[in-house]
Design a protein around this motif. Structure first.
Motif, PDB file in Angstrom:
ATOM      1  N   LEU A  92      36.442  28.397   3.586  1.00  0.00           N
ATOM      2  CA  LEU A  92      35.787  29.383   2.724  1.00  0.00           C
ATOM      3  C   LEU A  92      34.880  30.309   3.532  1.00  0.00           C
ATOM      4  CD1 LEU A  92      34.944  27.265  -0.433  1.00  0.00           C
ATOM      5  CD2 LEU A  92      36.671  29.039  -0.182  1.00  0.00           C
ATOM      6  N   THR A  93      34.187  29.758   4.511  1.00  0.00           N
ATOM      7  CA  THR A  93      33.353  30.586   5.374  1.00  0.00           C
ATOM      8  C   THR A  93      34.206  31.597   6.143  1.00  0.00           C
ATOM      9  OG1 THR A  93      31.776  28.776   5.596  1.00  0.00           O
ATOM     10  CG2 THR A  93      31.637  30.532   7.225  1.00  0.00           C
ATOM     11  N   GLY A  94      35.348  31.150   6.623  1.00  0.00           N
ATOM     12  CA  GLY A  94      36.266  32.049   7.313  1.00  0.00           C
ATOM     13  C   GLY A  94      36.815  33.134   6.396  1.00  0.00           C
ATOM     14  N   ALA A  95      37.110  32.761   5.153  1.00  0.00           N
ATOM     15  CA  ALA A  95      37.613  33.742   4.188  1.00  0.00           C
ATOM     16  C   ALA A  95      36.561  34.805   3.901  1.00  0.00           C
ATOM     17  CB  ALA A  95      38.031  33.041   2.893  1.00  0.00           C
ATOM     18  N   ILE A  96      35.331  34.381   3.755  1.00  0.00           N
ATOM     19  CA  ILE A  96      34.243  35.336   3.508  1.00  0.00           C
ATOM     20  C   ILE A  96      34.058  36.248   4.713  1.00  0.00           C
ATOM     21  CG2 ILE A  96      31.749  35.523   3.156  1.00  0.00           C
ATOM     22  CD1 ILE A  96      31.993  32.929   1.455  1.00  0.00           C
TER      23      ILE A  96
ATOM     24  N   LEU B   9      42.788  36.239   0.814  1.00  0.00           N
ATOM     25  CA  LEU B   9      42.537  36.136  -0.621  1.00  0.00           C
ATOM     26  C   LEU B   9      43.702  35.461  -1.335  1.00  0.00           C
ATOM     27  CD1 LEU B   9      40.708  36.746  -3.017  1.00  0.00           C
ATOM     28  CD2 LEU B   9      41.820  38.989  -3.180  1.00  0.00           C
ATOM     29  N   GLN B  10      44.920  35.783  -0.942  1.00  0.00           N
ATOM     30  CA  GLN B  10      46.091  35.123  -1.536  1.00  0.00           C
ATOM     31  C   GLN B  10      46.086  33.632  -1.228  1.00  0.00           C
ATOM     32  OE1 GLN B  10      49.407  37.326   0.039  1.00  0.00           O
ATOM     33  NE2 GLN B  10      49.314  38.872  -1.584  1.00  0.00           N
ATOM     34  N   THR B  11      45.721  33.267  -0.009  1.00  0.00           N
ATOM     35  CA  THR B  11      45.673  31.855   0.368  1.00  0.00           C
ATOM     36  C   THR B  11      44.607  31.108  -0.429  1.00  0.00           C
ATOM     37  OG1 THR B  11      46.420  32.404   2.596  1.00  0.00           O
ATOM     38  CG2 THR B  11      45.383  30.266   2.303  1.00  0.00           C
ATOM     39  N   VAL B  12      43.428  31.705  -0.539  1.00  0.00           N
ATOM     40  CA  VAL B  12      42.345  31.078  -1.304  1.00  0.00           C
ATOM     41  C   VAL B  12      42.750  30.917  -2.767  1.00  0.00           C
ATOM     42  CG1 VAL B  12      39.985  31.439  -2.153  1.00  0.00           C
ATOM     43  CG2 VAL B  12      40.506  31.807   0.255  1.00  0.00           C
TER      44      VAL B  12
ATOM     45  N   VAL C 206      43.269  23.167  -9.101  1.00  0.00           N
ATOM     46  CA  VAL C 206      43.185  23.111 -10.565  1.00  0.00           C
ATOM     47  C   VAL C 206      44.367  22.336 -11.129  1.00  0.00           C
ATOM     48  CG1 VAL C 206      43.303  24.507 -12.669  1.00  0.00           C
ATOM     49  CG2 VAL C 206      41.780  25.175 -10.823  1.00  0.00           C
ATOM     50  N   GLN C 207      45.569  22.583 -10.596  1.00  0.00           N
ATOM     51  CA  GLN C 207      46.755  21.856 -11.059  1.00  0.00           C
ATOM     52  C   GLN C 207      46.631  20.365 -10.764  1.00  0.00           C
ATOM     53  OE1 GLN C 207      49.321  23.059 -12.886  1.00  0.00           O
ATOM     54  NE2 GLN C 207      49.945  20.932 -13.061  1.00  0.00           N
ATOM     55  N   ALA C 208      46.125  20.010  -9.595  1.00  0.00           N
ATOM     56  CA  ALA C 208      45.941  18.591  -9.259  1.00  0.00           C
ATOM     57  C   ALA C 208      44.930  17.947 -10.190  1.00  0.00           C
ATOM     58  CB  ALA C 208      45.491  18.449  -7.807  1.00  0.00           C
ATOM     59  N   TYR C 209      43.850  18.654 -10.483  1.00  0.00           N
ATOM     60  CA  TYR C 209      42.848  18.134 -11.416  1.00  0.00           C
ATOM     61  C   TYR C 209      43.464  17.916 -12.789  1.00  0.00           C
ATOM     62  CZ  TYR C 209      38.781  17.977 -14.468  1.00  0.00           C
ATOM     63  OH  TYR C 209      37.879  17.606 -15.423  1.00  0.00           O
ATOM     64  N   GLN C 210      44.258  18.879 -13.250  1.00  0.00           N
ATOM     65  CA  GLN C 210      44.897  18.738 -14.561  1.00  0.00           C
ATOM     66  C   GLN C 210      45.868  17.563 -14.571  1.00  0.00           C
ATOM     67  OE1 GLN C 210      46.488  22.669 -15.166  1.00  0.00           O
ATOM     68  NE2 GLN C 210      44.594  23.423 -16.081  1.00  0.00           N
TER      69      GLN C 210
ATOM     70  N   ARG D  33      43.136  27.406  -4.733  1.00  0.00           N
ATOM     71  CA  ARG D  33      42.416  27.190  -5.987  1.00  0.00           C
ATOM     72  C   ARG D  33      43.373  26.757  -7.098  1.00  0.00           C
ATOM     73  NH1 ARG D  33      41.227  32.168  -9.256  1.00  0.00           N
ATOM     74  NH2 ARG D  33      43.438  31.759  -9.537  1.00  0.00           N
ATOM     75  N   ASP D  34      44.512  27.437  -7.198  1.00  0.00           N
ATOM     76  CA  ASP D  34      45.489  27.093  -8.231  1.00  0.00           C
ATOM     77  C   ASP D  34      46.019  25.671  -8.042  1.00  0.00           C
ATOM     78  OD1 ASP D  34      45.143  29.619  -9.267  1.00  0.00           O
ATOM     79  OD2 ASP D  34      47.017  30.426  -8.434  1.00  0.00           O
ATOM     80  N   ARG D  35      46.239  25.283  -6.793  1.00  0.00           N
ATOM     81  CA  ARG D  35      46.734  23.931  -6.525  1.00  0.00           C
ATOM     82  C   ARG D  35      45.683  22.870  -6.854  1.00  0.00           C
ATOM     83  NH1 ARG D  35      51.481  23.992  -2.931  1.00  0.00           N
ATOM     84  NH2 ARG D  35      52.554  25.832  -3.713  1.00  0.00           N
TER      85      ARG D  35
END
Length: 112
Positions: A52-56, A90-93, A101-105, A97-99
């Motif tokens: 996340l630090t690298g993405a920022i 941004l696409q990777t992040v 959320v899907q794992a949590y669900q 995030r989607d993965r």
């Protein structure tokens, strides 16, 4: 189809970079027993935090390059490269995030 291949290659490259950073810092996720579980959690947290630090940082670099270009001092190649890197980041992040959320669900759907 091509964008799916590109995304897969980007994810593979990101995974490889993460593995290299883990190996260079000596924080591996290869835990062999339950007593090492806190290290794995902190290792995962460190990897996620570094990503996340690298993405920022990538986003800020793209913003700085764009501002330089707007002032007329920047190279068009550098601007396009930094903006494309920010887009891929941004696409990777978003994919991660989607993965997550899907794992949590999926975990929430499991019966106890």
């Amino acid at each position: 189809m091509i964008s799916d291949v590109t995304r897969s290659l980007d994810a593979l490259n990101a995974y490889g970079q993460t593995q290299q950073s883990l190996q260079s810092t000596g924080t591996g996720l290869d835990t062999g027993s339950a007593t090492q579980a806190p290290d794995a959690v902190s290792g995962f947290t460190d990897v996620l935090n570094n990503a996340l630090t690298g993405a920022i940082a990538t986003g800020k670099t793209a913003e700085a390059q764009t501002a330089t270009g707007l002032s007329g001092k920047g190279s068009l190649t550098d601007i396009a490269t930094s903006v494309e890197e920010a887009k891929l980041t941004l696409q990777t992040v978003t994919t991660v995030r989607d993965r997550v959320v899907q794992a949590y669900q999926d975990v929430m759907k499991m019966s106890i």
